[in-house]
Design a protein around this motif. Structure first.
Motif, short mmCIF file in Angstrom:
data_model
loop_
_atom_site.label_atom_id
_atom_site.label_comp_id
_atom_site.label_asym_id
_atom_site.label_seq_id
_atom_site.Cartn_x
_atom_site.Cartn_y
_atom_site.Cartn_z
N GLU A 1 38.67 44.44 31.56
CA GLU A 1 37.90 44.06 32.74
C GLU A 1 38.19 45.00 33.92
OE1 GLU A 1 37.33 39.32 32.66
OE2 GLU A 1 39.39 39.96 33.02
N VAL A 2 39.41 45.54 33.96
CA VAL A 2 39.86 46.36 35.08
C VAL A 2 40.23 47.74 34.56
CG1 VAL A 2 41.60 46.58 36.89
CG2 VAL A 2 40.70 44.32 36.30
N GLY A 3 39.65 48.77 35.15
CA GLY A 3 39.87 50.12 34.68
C GLY A 3 41.10 50.78 35.26
N ILE B 1 39.00 38.71 47.83
CA ILE B 1 39.56 38.37 46.53
C ILE B 1 38.50 38.70 45.48
CG2 ILE B 1 40.46 36.50 45.06
CD1 ILE B 1 40.97 34.95 47.76
N VAL B 2 38.90 39.35 44.40
CA VAL B 2 38.00 39.62 43.28
C VAL B 2 38.63 39.03 42.03
CG1 VAL B 2 36.94 41.39 41.82
CG2 VAL B 2 37.05 41.73 44.30
N SER B 3 37.89 38.17 41.33
CA SER B 3 38.38 37.56 40.10
C SER B 3 37.45 37.91 38.95
CB SER B 3 38.48 36.04 40.24
OG SER B 3 39.56 35.67 41.06
N THR B 4 38.02 38.29 37.82
CA THR B 4 37.25 38.58 36.61
C THR B 4 37.60 37.54 35.56
OG1 THR B 4 38.94 40.13 35.78
CG2 THR B 4 37.18 41.05 37.14
N VAL B 5 36.58 36.84 35.08
CA VAL B 5 36.79 35.75 34.11
C VAL B 5 35.74 35.92 33.03
CG1 VAL B 5 37.34 33.30 33.93
CG2 VAL B 5 37.26 34.36 36.18
N PRO C 1 35.56 48.10 31.64
CA PRO C 1 35.80 47.74 33.04
C PRO C 1 34.52 47.32 33.76
CG PRO C 1 37.07 49.68 32.48
CD PRO C 1 36.19 49.41 31.30
N LEU C 2 34.67 46.35 34.65
CA LEU C 2 33.52 45.71 35.30
C LEU C 2 33.15 46.33 36.64
CD1 LEU C 2 34.65 42.04 34.61
CD2 LEU C 2 32.71 43.19 33.55
N PHE C 3 34.06 47.07 37.27
CA PHE C 3 33.76 47.60 38.61
C PHE C 3 34.57 48.85 38.88
CE2 PHE C 3 37.15 44.50 39.07
CZ PHE C 3 38.05 45.12 39.93
N SER D 1 24.42 42.70 41.71
CA SER D 1 25.07 43.79 40.98
C SER D 1 26.58 43.64 41.06
CB SER D 1 24.68 45.14 41.59
OG SER D 1 25.24 45.27 42.89
N PRO D 2 27.33 44.30 40.16
CA PRO D 2 28.78 44.30 40.26
C PRO D 2 29.28 44.86 41.59
CG PRO D 2 28.11 45.04 38.09
CD PRO D 2 26.86 44.93 38.90
N GLU D 3 28.61 45.88 42.10
CA GLU D 3 29.06 46.46 43.36
C GLU D 3 28.95 45.45 44.50
OE1 GLU D 3 28.32 50.41 46.17
OE2 GLU D 3 27.25 50.20 44.26
N GLU D 4 27.88 44.65 44.50
CA GLU D 4 27.72 43.64 45.54
C GLU D 4 28.83 42.60 45.47
OE1 GLU D 4 24.60 40.13 46.89
OE2 GLU D 4 23.84 41.81 45.70
N VAL D 5 29.27 42.26 44.26
CA VAL D 5 30.37 41.31 44.11
C VAL D 5 31.64 41.81 44.78
CG1 VAL D 5 31.95 40.26 42.44
CG2 VAL D 5 29.52 40.23 42.00
#
Length: 319
Positions: free
Chosen positions: A222-224, A187-191, A197-199, A177-181
């Motif tokens: 990707e980022v809220g 470090i969190v990377s969105t590609v 938004p992803l998380f 899940s996104p939460e587990e990521v």
């Protein structure tokens, strides 16, 4: 005569350490007014869009542009590199791999300057071509022990993780899940090409560094706002480009909740003109849109290496 380098030639020459060094040097040059960069321009038709990034690095005696077309059939990239002092064409370089590696290298450079030195766990959204380069870049600048990956295509995710684990010699595993990521990641990377938004900000631990690399138009996010509110500093590759293309940030500018002066350029952090991470608890954000000078710096080095090693094909024009 000018030199043509194919994708195969680029793959033979280009390494992540090389790209990291050249991209960081390009940002230093921009911060010290020794580089020129023009934000991406687009010409749109119903079937095809032409994208052009152009700029110059006078200290390398190069000026040029990257042009690429996006169509249902695919995306096609070429860098045209000229000698600034004479205007002569130096090289034409196929730039799919070049672009992937330099995009990853930009996040790698940002991670080098903004992430905690002891960061060992990364969470990555995306399991495509670009995500592969990003994981390699993160592993090159931090002592990663584990990478968690989440992607919509579960059928591709397992193969992606197995391939990266084998190649990099670290644990790369699929997240459920996104939460587990996000939870437990340094470090969190969105590609991705996400439009929302992803998380959630609540999943971020103090001290996390975020690389947001996919939101380079108004329709992508990707980022809220909840995440951005927790971030300091908010670092961009170029303020001018971010004000045009940063889909994560533009809605906040529209609402008056973010101002141009709230943004810090990566080159200014590298040169010590602006602070980067202030405390171990700070959550830092790098918003990457991509710049011509990144492509040109890497392309110039590849052209130099190719001539020294007799790689590539001489073109019958441009000299």
């Amino acid at each position: 005569m000018a030199l043509f380098l194919s994708e195969q030639d680029v793959e033979q020459l280009l390494t992540m350490p090389l790209a990291l060094a050249e991209v960081e040097a390009a940002h230093r040059a921009l911060s010290t007014r020794r580089a020129h960069d023009v934000p991406r321009q687009r010409t749109r038709l119903p079937q095809t869009t032409l994208h052009i990034l152009q700029g110059a690095l006078p200290q390398l005696d190069v000026i040029g542009y990257k042009a690429y077309t996006s169509n249902r059939s695919g995306v096609r990239f070429l860098v045209h590199l000229y000698r600034a002092s004479t205007g002569c064409l130096l090289a034409v370089i196929e730039a799919d791999r070049l672009g992937m590696i330099r995009t990853a290298a930009a996040s790698g450079v940002a991670t080098r300057w903004l992430a905690r030195p002891d960061a060992t766990v990364a969470g990555v959204f995306g399991a495509g071509w670009q995500a592969e380069g990003h994981i390699e870049a993160l592993a090159a600048v931090r002592p990663l022990q584990r990478v968690k990956v989440f992607a919509r295509r579960a059928d591709r995710l397992q193969a992606f993780c197995a391939r990266l684990s084998h190649r990099l010699g670290i644990e790369v595993s699929a997240a459920a899940s996104p939460e587990e990521v996000v939870r437990g990641s340094d470090i969190v990377s969105t590609v991705t090409t996400a439009a929302a938004p992803l998380f959630d900000a609540a999943w971020l631990a103090p001290g996390t560094h975020i690389n947001a690399a996919g939101s380079n138009s108004l329709i992508r996010r990707e980022v809220g706002e909840d995440v951005i509110k927790r971030c300091a500093p908010i670092v961009v590759d170029s303020v001018e480009t971010a004000l045009r293309e940063a889909g994560d940030l533009l809605p906040l500018f529209e609402k008056g909740r973010l101002r141009e002066r709230d943004l810090v350029e990566l080159g200014d952090v590298i040169c010590g003109l602006q602070p980067g991470r202030s405390t171990t608890e700070a959550i830092t954000l790098f918003e990457s849109q991509g710049m011509a000078i990144q492509d040109l710096a890497v392309a110039a080095r590849l052209a130099e290496m190719a001539r020294a090693r007799a790689i590539g094909v001489e073109l019958p024009y441009g000299g």
